[in-house]
Scaffold this motif. Structure first.
Motif, mmCIF file in Angstrom:
data_model
loop_
_atom_site.group_PDB
_atom_site.id
_atom_site.type_symbol
_atom_site.label_atom_id
_atom_site.label_comp_id
_atom_site.label_asym_id
_atom_site.label_seq_id
_atom_site.Cartn_x
_atom_site.Cartn_y
_atom_site.Cartn_z
ATOM 1 N N ARG A 1 -17.228 -26.257 -15.510
ATOM 2 C CA ARG A 1 -16.318 -26.446 -14.375
ATOM 3 C C ARG A 1 -16.475 -27.872 -13.858
ATOM 4 N NH1 ARG A 1 -18.502 -23.752 -10.364
ATOM 5 N NH2 ARG A 1 -18.885 -25.531 -9.019
ATOM 6 N N VAL A 2 -15.356 -28.496 -13.558
ATOM 7 C CA VAL A 2 -15.349 -29.847 -13.012
ATOM 8 C C VAL A 2 -14.516 -29.852 -11.735
ATOM 9 C CG1 VAL A 2 -14.527 -32.207 -13.339
ATOM 10 C CG2 VAL A 2 -15.727 -31.036 -15.196
ATOM 11 N N ASP A 3 -15.095 -30.351 -10.663
ATOM 12 C CA ASP A 3 -14.381 -30.528 -9.405
ATOM 13 C C ASP A 3 -13.987 -31.998 -9.299
ATOM 14 O OD1 ASP A 3 -14.663 -27.872 -8.542
ATOM 15 O OD2 ASP A 3 -16.678 -28.269 -7.801
ATOM 16 N N ILE A 4 -12.698 -32.264 -9.364
ATOM 17 C CA ILE A 4 -12.205 -33.634 -9.207
ATOM 18 C C ILE A 4 -12.154 -33.952 -7.722
ATOM 19 C CG2 ILE A 4 -10.247 -35.168 -9.553
ATOM 20 C CD1 ILE A 4 -9.533 -33.548 -12.038
ATOM 21 N N VAL A 5 -12.816 -35.022 -7.317
ATOM 22 C CA VAL A 5 -12.844 -35.425 -5.916
ATOM 23 C C VAL A 5 -11.887 -36.598 -5.735
ATOM 24 C CG1 VAL A 5 -14.270 -36.178 -3.986
ATOM 25 C CG2 VAL A 5 -15.244 -34.671 -5.744
ATOM 26 N N GLY A 6 -10.810 -36.361 -4.997
ATOM 27 C CA GLY A 6 -9.818 -37.396 -4.768
ATOM 28 C C GLY A 6 -8.454 -36.976 -5.279
ATOM 29 N N GLY A 7 -7.442 -37.649 -4.787
ATOM 30 C CA GLY A 7 -6.064 -37.304 -5.145
ATOM 31 C C GLY A 7 -5.645 -37.862 -6.492
ATOM 32 N N GLU A 8 -4.405 -37.610 -6.843
ATOM 33 C CA GLU A 8 -3.899 -38.021 -8.142
ATOM 34 C C GLU A 8 -3.759 -39.527 -8.258
ATOM 35 O OE1 GLU A 8 -0.282 -35.907 -8.759
ATOM 36 O OE2 GLU A 8 -1.271 -33.933 -8.849
ATOM 37 N N GLY A 9 -3.735 -40.223 -7.148
ATOM 38 C CA GLY A 9 -3.701 -41.681 -7.205
ATOM 39 C C GLY A 9 -5.015 -42.270 -7.667
ATOM 40 N N ALA A 10 -6.104 -41.512 -7.526
ATOM 41 C CA ALA A 10 -7.420 -41.976 -7.965
ATOM 42 C C ALA A 10 -7.783 -41.425 -9.338
ATOM 43 C CB ALA A 10 -8.479 -41.573 -6.935
ATOM 44 N N VAL A 11 -7.569 -40.129 -9.525
ATOM 45 C CA VAL A 11 -7.830 -39.469 -10.813
ATOM 46 C C VAL A 11 -6.542 -38.753 -11.192
ATOM 47 C CG1 VAL A 11 -9.222 -37.789 -12.070
ATOM 48 C CG2 VAL A 11 -10.283 -39.206 -10.301
ATOM 49 N N GLY A 12 -5.859 -39.269 -12.201
ATOM 50 C CA GLY A 12 -4.515 -38.802 -12.512
ATOM 51 C C GLY A 12 -4.468 -37.445 -13.194
ATOM 52 N N THR A 13 -3.254 -36.930 -13.309
ATOM 53 C CA THR A 13 -3.054 -35.609 -13.915
ATOM 54 C C THR A 13 -3.395 -35.602 -15.402
ATOM 55 O OG1 THR A 13 -0.720 -36.150 -14.280
ATOM 56 C CG2 THR A 13 -1.281 -34.990 -12.230
ATOM 57 N N GLY A 14 -3.349 -36.768 -16.055
ATOM 58 C CA GLY A 14 -3.723 -36.830 -17.462
ATOM 59 C C GLY A 14 -5.182 -36.482 -17.677
ATOM 60 N N VAL A 15 -6.033 -36.894 -16.751
ATOM 61 C CA VAL A 15 -7.460 -36.543 -16.824
ATOM 62 C C VAL A 15 -7.625 -35.046 -16.653
ATOM 63 C CG1 VAL A 15 -9.700 -36.818 -15.703
ATOM 64 C CG2 VAL A 15 -8.205 -38.806 -15.987
ATOM 65 N N GLU A 16 -6.899 -34.507 -15.710
ATOM 66 C CA GLU A 16 -6.976 -33.065 -15.459
ATOM 67 C C GLU A 16 -6.535 -32.266 -16.691
ATOM 68 O OE1 GLU A 16 -5.442 -29.951 -11.990
ATOM 69 O OE2 GLU A 16 -5.194 -32.132 -11.751
ATOM 70 N N ARG A 17 -5.461 -32.717 -17.362
ATOM 71 C CA ARG A 17 -4.980 -32.023 -18.563
ATOM 72 C C ARG A 17 -6.015 -32.099 -19.689
ATOM 73 N NH1 ARG A 17 -0.039 -34.441 -17.232
ATOM 74 N NH2 ARG A 17 -0.434 -36.106 -18.751
ATOM 75 N N ALA A 18 -6.648 -33.251 -19.831
ATOM 76 C CA ALA A 18 -7.650 -33.410 -20.892
ATOM 77 C C ALA A 18 -8.823 -32.457 -20.687
ATOM 78 C CB ALA A 18 -8.130 -34.858 -20.940
ATOM 79 N N LEU A 19 -9.227 -32.277 -19.457
ATOM 80 C CA LEU A 19 -10.324 -31.350 -19.161
ATOM 81 C C LEU A 19 -9.919 -29.913 -19.473
ATOM 82 C CD1 LEU A 19 -11.559 -32.895 -15.790
ATOM 83 C CD2 LEU A 19 -12.866 -32.797 -17.926
ATOM 84 N N ARG A 20 -8.728 -29.547 -19.054
ATOM 85 C CA ARG A 20 -8.272 -28.169 -19.306
ATOM 86 C C ARG A 20 -8.118 -27.913 -20.815
ATOM 87 N NH1 ARG A 20 -7.062 -25.991 -14.407
ATOM 88 N NH2 ARG A 20 -6.314 -27.392 -12.770
ATOM 89 N N ASP A 21 -7.621 -28.913 -21.525
ATOM 90 C CA ASP A 21 -7.476 -28.763 -22.976
ATOM 91 C C ASP A 21 -8.835 -28.576 -23.654
ATOM 92 O OD1 ASP A 21 -4.761 -29.035 -22.717
ATOM 93 O OD2 ASP A 21 -4.706 -31.156 -23.315
ATOM 94 N N ALA A 22 -9.886 -29.089 -23.015
ATOM 95 C CA ALA A 22 -11.235 -28.939 -23.566
ATOM 96 C C ALA A 22 -11.876 -27.621 -23.137
ATOM 97 C CB ALA A 22 -12.107 -30.110 -23.138
#
Length: 482
Positions: free
Chosen positions: A355-376
């Motif tokens: 499990r990964v908790d992204i701290v910050g909005g999409e302007g700091a950590v984009g949705t592409g990072v989120e998709r890569a984590l879910r794909d993994a």
């Protein structure tokens, strides 16, 4: 040598029958060494010692199934004034005006008590209190609900007063206490936080980080928390005297203990200074911040199952996460905005982080990072607010669900990183969240958060001097909690 004035048989019971018992206890310690007071952090040191004496007192109570005593700012003022009088006269004695002083601010008091003493350090006085049956009985009395502690330096001695209070049934709650923990510099502030947060010799290790770069202190937060030790700050070119003193105090006999240099790279003299204490030194990373954070996660004594993820480019969103990372032993990892950094992806796979908790909005950590984590195959949650202050509040709310308590609150500026990051290890010890605010006034969102928890907050710790958190903020906090 210890001396005390014991309770007279039967006195307390007689006074209980008139509903306002008045208990006096006294303690005297002979000196066995100099004070640890540093001129650079003199005023703040004394506030830290007051808070430490209260923490030690409550630890004794909770270990025996008794509720902890809440800190009262008004009662602390009474205690400080008497400690000052004792320091001026160079001896200890009871406050003959204690009844009148307490009644002036708590007209609905039911019972009051007092311990006084002096000695070279807070732990020594606390130990002597416990060794005296009469003083120990006062500390462990189940009737008390509030305490005010005053500590004043008199050369090589610290003069201390503990005032205890029980209110009449239905009486209004006293205002929460406020403590300012700071120093003349960011490294001295970090020492003040370490000196307060850790009983001398109790830490199994420590983290040393660059005072002028947030990456190392943030990456080392979970490591400091798992070691039960402080985060101290120093320059890269040489070991700061306050940082070294904090390590020596927290570790005590350092042989067999490990100090991690996280980030850097540091001048070899930094390593040499720490090794001279007898501690084992381990350098983690340096140069590449993403890889440093990944390597720090690999060094955790307990294998993590989750992680915080934040942008490598800036610190605001991650400031409050350091507190939760230290408390839970959850590492903070870095990434770029648009793609998951390869070193971070590698350590997530290697450690089996689910499990990964992204701290910050999409302007700091984009949705592409989120998709890569879910794909993994990683479960992803985002913790964010519309500003750095509100992101910190969201992290605090998340922390309350993981065992942090609202009774003690740490407050730091949102405009810089050293105080909040050094406070991460302290928050782990207090099991308390770190909130961020504007430096000139209490941010309205923080004021609202505190108002919603009025009645639960016992003490607020302001991290940093008035240049970081203006004096007005103390008034704003008091107004929010009344």
């Amino acid at each position: 040598m210890i001396g005390h004035r014991p309770r007279r048989p039967g006195v307390r019971g007689v006074l209980h029958r008139i509903t306002r018992p008045f208990v006096f206890l006294v303690l005297l310690l002979t000196l066995v060494g100099g004070s640890e007071l540093s001129a650079a952090i003199a005023t703040e040191f004394l506030s830290a010692q007051e808070a430490e004496l209260g923490r030690l007192l409550n630890a004794e109570r909770t270990a025996r199934g008794l509720p902890g005593l809440a800190n009262s700012a008004a009662l602390r003022t009474v205690a400080r004034r008497h400690a000052q009088r004792m320091m001026t006269e160079g001896t200890i004695f009871h406050n003959e005006r204690l009844r009148e002083d307490v009644e002036a601010v708590f007209p609905a008091w039911a019972s009051i008590g007092e311990n006084v003493g002096y000695g070279p350090s807070v732990p020594r006085v606390h130990e002597a209190f416990l060794a005296s049956p009469a003083h120990r009985a006062n500390i462990l009395d189940p009737d008390w609900g509030w305490v005010g502690i005053g500590v004043v330096s008199g050369g090589s001695r610290l003069f201390m007063t503990q005032n205890f209070l029980a209110l009449q049934s239905g009486a209004p709650r006293p205002a929460p206490a406020q403590f300012r923990l700071s120093g003349a510099s960011r490294t001295a502030t970090a020492r003040s936080l370490a000196d307060f947060g850790f009983t001398p010799g109790s830490a199994a290790g420590a983290v040393v980080a660059d005072a002028f770069d947030f990456h190392g202190a943030l990456a080392g937060a979970a490591l400091a928390g798992q070691l039960g030790g402080p985060i101290v700050l120093t320059g890269r070119e040489g070991m700061d005297a306050d940082a070294l003193a904090a390590i020596v105090r927290a570790l005590g006999t350092a042989r067999g203990k490990t100090v991690h240099l996280v980030g850097g790279p540091f001048d070899p003299s930094v390593r040499a200074a720490v090794e001279a204490t007898g501690a084992t030194v381990r350098a983690i990373g340096g140069g590449d911040h993403v890889r440093t954070a990944a390597d720090a996660a690999r060094q955790l004594p307990r294998r993590p199952t989750s992680a915080f993820l934040t942008t490598v480019d800036d610190y605001p969103d991650a400031l409050a996460a350091s507190a939760l990372a230290a408390r839970t032993g959850t590492p903070v990892l870095y990434t770029g905005r648009d793609a998951l950094s390869p070193d971070t992806a590698a350590v997530i796979r290697e450690l089996g982080i689910g499990r990964v908790d992204i701290v910050g909005g999409e302007g700091a950590v984009g949705t592409g990072v989120e998709r890569a984590l879910r794909d993994a195959g990683v479960t992803v949650r985002r913790i964010a607010g519309p500003s750095r202050v509100e992101t910190a509040l969201a992290v605090a709310d998340h922390g309350l669900g993981l065992g942090l308590g609202p009774d003690h609150i740490l407050l730091a500026t949102a405009s810089n990183f050293p105080d909040a990051l050094a406070g991460g290890a302290l928050s782990s010890q207090l099991r308390s969240p770190v909130l961020l605010t504007s430096g000139d006034r209490l941010h309205p969102a923080v004021a609202s958060w505190l108002r919603n928890r009025r009645g639960s907050v016992d003490a607020v710790y302001l991290l940093g001097g008035t240049a970081a958190l203006a004096g007005r903020i103390e008034q704003d906090v008091d107004a929010a909690l009344r």
